[in-house]
Design a protein around this motif. Structure first.
Motif, PDB file in Angstrom:
ATOM      1  N   MET A   1      81.322  34.149  48.192  1.00 14.87           N
ATOM      2  CA  MET A   1      82.903  34.236  48.570  1.00 14.87           C
ATOM      3  C   MET A   1      84.204  33.908  47.874  1.00 14.87           C
ATOM      4  N   HIS A   2      85.145  34.635  46.874  1.00 23.26           N
ATOM      5  CA  HIS A   2      86.178  34.529  46.050  1.00 23.26           C
ATOM      6  C   HIS A   2      87.142  35.571  47.246  1.00 23.26           C
ATOM      7  N   ILE A   3      87.960  35.656  47.167  1.00 26.10           N
ATOM      8  CA  ILE A   3      88.764  36.397  47.089  1.00 26.10           C
ATOM      9  C   ILE A   3      89.627  35.585  46.290  1.00 26.10           C
ATOM     10  N   HIS A   4      90.799  37.306  45.532  1.00 27.13           N
ATOM     11  CA  HIS A   4      91.104  36.852  43.816  1.00 27.13           C
ATOM     12  C   HIS A   4      93.193  36.248  44.227  1.00 27.13           C
ATOM     13  N   TYR A   5      93.603  35.472  43.979  1.00 26.09           N
ATOM     14  CA  TYR A   5      94.783  34.993  44.486  1.00 26.09           C
ATOM     15  C   TYR A   5      95.641  34.530  43.364  1.00 26.09           C
TER      16      TYR A   5
END
Length: 135
Positions: free
Chosen positions: A1-5
């Protein structure tokens, strides 16, 4: 899981993104959008406390993206105080809103960094929030 930051108009830290990923994994989020609410159960117009915060994320191309981060506060005297947006970092619309008006989000860089550092301290070190996740 990844959050684009990376590469956003505001300098979202890896620490903040990872803390949100960990939270999403704890709640086994399976939908394509999520709203996370952080509330200090003791916060009131009379006694103060830690501001409520709402974060909206949407999943696009197998990564979570920030829609907005909103910090609320009681505005007005205690008898007639209303909960209102105090700081609103709207990544989708590209604007920052506070009590003084609406501005291009890039103008909130310094404010965002201060807000994020404080928020992470309250959340992770002081553990003042009750957290709800809505899909």
């Amino acid at each position: 899981m990844h959050i684009h930051y990376e590469g956003l108009a505001l300098p979202v830290s890896m620490r903040f993104a990872q803390a949100l990923v960990d939270l999403l994994m704890q709640h086994s989020v399976s939908q394509t959008s999520v709203t996370i609410n952080f509330r200090d159960p003791n916060y009131s117009a009379e006694s103060g406390g830690f501001h409520p915060v709402e974060i909206r994320l949407e999943k696009r191309n197998n990564a979570w993206h920030f829609c907005y981060v909103t910090d609320f506060a009681h505005i007005g005297n205690s008898l007639y105080a209303e909960l209102a947006k105090d700081l609103d970092f709207d990544f989708d619309a590209g604007v920052f809103q506070n009590l003084f008006g609406v501005f291009p989000i890039e103008q909130a860089t310094d404010m965002y960094q201060i807000w994020e550092g404080n928020f992470l301290h309250y959340w992770q070190e002081l553990n003042v929030f009750s957290i709800s996740v809505s899909e």
